[in-house]
Design a protein around this motif. Structure first.
Motif, PDB file in Angstrom:
ATOM      1  N   UNK A 131       0.835  -1.201   0.000  1.00  0.00           N
ATOM      2  CA  UNK A 131       0.000   0.000   0.000  1.00  0.00           C
ATOM      3  C   UNK A 131       0.869   1.251   0.000  1.00  0.00           C
ATOM      4  N   UNK A 132       1.885   1.271   0.834  1.00  0.00           N
ATOM      5  CA  UNK A 132       2.779   2.433   0.897  1.00  0.00           C
ATOM      6  C   UNK A 132       3.541   2.601  -0.417  1.00  0.00           C
ATOM      7  N   UNK A 133       3.939   1.504  -1.032  1.00  0.00           N
ATOM      8  CA  UNK A 133       4.710   1.574  -2.275  1.00  0.00           C
ATOM      9  C   UNK A 133       3.867   1.993  -3.474  1.00  0.00           C
ATOM     10  N   UNK A 134       2.579   1.664  -3.456  1.00  0.00           N
ATOM     11  CA  UNK A 134       1.733   1.993  -4.609  1.00  0.00           C
ATOM     12  C   UNK A 134       1.089   3.364  -4.483  1.00  0.00           C
ATOM     13  N   UNK A 135       1.222   3.995  -3.341  1.00  0.00           N
ATOM     14  CA  UNK A 135       0.845   5.377  -3.223  1.00  0.00           C
ATOM     15  C   UNK A 135      -0.520   5.796  -2.744  1.00  0.00           C
ATOM     16  N   UNK A 136      -1.498   4.893  -2.546  1.00  0.00           N
ATOM     17  CA  UNK A 136      -2.796   5.422  -2.138  1.00  0.00           C
ATOM     18  C   UNK A 136      -2.840   5.910  -0.690  1.00  0.00           C
ATOM     19  N   UNK A 137      -1.805   5.697   0.049  1.00  0.00           N
ATOM     20  CA  UNK A 137      -1.770   6.144   1.438  1.00  0.00           C
ATOM     21  C   UNK A 137      -2.120   5.018   2.390  1.00  0.00           C
ATOM     22  N   UNK A 138      -1.664   5.178   3.600  1.00  0.00           N
ATOM     23  CA  UNK A 138      -1.867   4.133   4.602  1.00  0.00           C
ATOM     24  C   UNK A 138      -2.758   4.624   5.749  1.00  0.00           C
ATOM     25  N   UNK A 139      -3.562   5.640   5.463  1.00  0.00           N
ATOM     26  CA  UNK A 139      -4.415   6.229   6.493  1.00  0.00           C
ATOM     27  C   UNK A 139      -5.388   5.228   7.109  1.00  0.00           C
ATOM     28  N   UNK A 140      -5.774   4.217   6.333  1.00  0.00           N
ATOM     29  CA  UNK A 140      -6.765   3.257   6.839  1.00  0.00           C
ATOM     30  C   UNK A 140      -6.131   2.166   7.705  1.00  0.00           C
ATOM     31  N   UNK A 141      -4.824   2.170   7.880  1.00  0.00           N
ATOM     32  CA  UNK A 141      -4.172   1.217   8.774  1.00  0.00           C
ATOM     33  C   UNK A 141      -4.197   1.757  10.203  1.00  0.00           C
ATOM     34  N   UNK A 142      -5.384   1.844  10.741  1.00  0.00           N
ATOM     35  CA  UNK A 142      -5.564   2.340  12.104  1.00  0.00           C
ATOM     36  C   UNK A 142      -5.707   1.150  13.050  1.00  0.00           C
ATOM     37  N   UNK A 143      -5.542   1.409  14.324  1.00  0.00           N
ATOM     38  CA  UNK A 143      -5.670   0.334  15.317  1.00  0.00           C
ATOM     39  C   UNK A 143      -7.037  -0.353  15.253  1.00  0.00           C
ATOM     40  N   UNK A 144      -8.147   0.381  15.146  1.00  0.00           N
ATOM     41  CA  UNK A 144      -9.441  -0.306  15.066  1.00  0.00           C
ATOM     42  C   UNK A 144      -9.580  -1.190  13.824  1.00  0.00           C
ATOM     43  N   UNK A 145      -9.070  -0.730  12.697  1.00  0.00           N
ATOM     44  CA  UNK A 145      -9.172  -1.524  11.467  1.00  0.00           C
ATOM     45  C   UNK A 145      -8.321  -2.788  11.569  1.00  0.00           C
ATOM     46  N   UNK A 146      -7.078  -2.645  12.006  1.00  0.00           N
ATOM     47  CA  UNK A 146      -6.193  -3.802  12.127  1.00  0.00           C
ATOM     48  C   UNK A 146      -6.720  -4.764  13.193  1.00  0.00           C
ATOM     49  N   UNK A 147      -7.272  -4.234  14.267  1.00  0.00           N
ATOM     50  CA  UNK A 147      -7.864  -5.091  15.299  1.00  0.00           C
ATOM     51  C   UNK A 147      -9.049  -5.872  14.734  1.00  0.00           C
ATOM     52  N   UNK A 148      -9.880  -5.215  13.953  1.00  0.00           N
ATOM     53  CA  UNK A 148     -11.022  -5.901  13.329  1.00  0.00           C
ATOM     54  C   UNK A 148     -10.541  -7.014  12.411  1.00  0.00           C
ATOM     55  N   UNK A 149      -9.525  -6.736  11.601  1.00  0.00           N
ATOM     56  CA  UNK A 149      -8.970  -7.744  10.704  1.00  0.00           C
ATOM     57  C   UNK A 149      -8.338  -8.896  11.498  1.00  0.00           C
ATOM     58  N   UNK A 150      -7.685  -8.559  12.589  1.00  0.00           N
ATOM     59  CA  UNK A 150      -7.099  -9.592  13.453  1.00  0.00           C
ATOM     60  C   UNK A 150      -8.197 -10.515  13.981  1.00  0.00           C
ATOM     61  N   UNK A 151      -9.286  -9.929  14.455  1.00  0.00           N
ATOM     62  CA  UNK A 151     -10.377 -10.734  15.012  1.00  0.00           C
ATOM     63  C   UNK A 151     -11.071 -11.585  13.946  1.00  0.00           C
ATOM     64  N   UNK A 152     -11.228 -11.041  12.751  1.00  0.00           N
ATOM     65  CA  UNK A 152     -11.803 -11.820  11.645  1.00  0.00           C
ATOM     66  C   UNK A 152     -10.905 -13.014  11.331  1.00  0.00           C
TER      67      UNK A 152
END
Length: 184
Positions: A131-152
């Motif tokens: 994501x960082x290399x392709x340029x759209x930004x990493x703003x959506x890599x927040x703790x709540x999002x990563x936690x949700x993905x972890x739980x899924x």
């Protein structure tokens, strides 16, 4: 009649497990499409199959997810979507390999936990890097999002291991019945 011949042959059990694994990925693809818990699938594949089979299972799960996405969920066919589809496949395979390395190094519950954590960390780290290399930004890599993905991913991991254990229990029950009913 031996106990082993009373149960499904190993090849059939592996095929049944693969079919169950793939069916679960198809079903979950409709619910989570882009958030399919590929790290959870990769870790379970590494724990329940030989290395080559685990990588193959992980690849087939990724392919099934992509097929559902393009055929039924109408993913766009632009270059970036196709790039990300391929990247997710490679990342899933690397997650499977990392899970397998730790599962072989640490047996039992510790190995299973290490395998899952390795798969998840590798998966999310590589997603972040791409994501960082392709340029759209990493703003959506927040703790709540990563936690949700972890739980899924954790939920899929546990559910798949429970399916595998249930299948083994049924096979053992059938083998025990066959053994008990054989003539002396």
């Amino acid at each position: 009649m031996s106990i082993m011949s009373a149960t499904l042959p190993t090849t059939n059990r592996r095929a049944l497990w693969a079919a169950t694994f793939i069916a679960a990925s198809v079903i979950l693809s409709f619910g989570w499409s882009c958030a399919l818990p590929l790290a959870g699938f990769a870790a379970v594949a590494a724990l329940t199959s030989a290395r080559r089979e685990a990588l193959l299972l992980t690849g087939v799960v990724w392919f099934a997810n992509q097929a559902v996405g393009f055929l039924f969920l109408h993913y766009p066919t632009d270059a970036m979507t196709l790039f990300w589809g391929g990247a997710l496949g490679v990342i899933a395979l690397l997650s499977c390999e990392s899970a397998g390395l730790l599962a072989r190094r640490f047996p039992g519950f510790a190995g299973a936990l290490a395998a899952f954590l390795a798969a998840f960390v590798v998966y999310e780290s590589l997603i972040l890097a791409v994501t960082a290399a392709t340029g759209p930004g990493v703003d959506h890599f927040t703790a709540p999002v990563v936690t949700r993905l972890f739980l899924i991913n954790l939920g899929a991991f546990v559910a798949l291991l429970m399916l595998k254990a249930a299948g083994a229990a049924v096979a053992n029950r059938d083998a025990t019945k066959a053994f008990a009913s054989r003539p002396i």
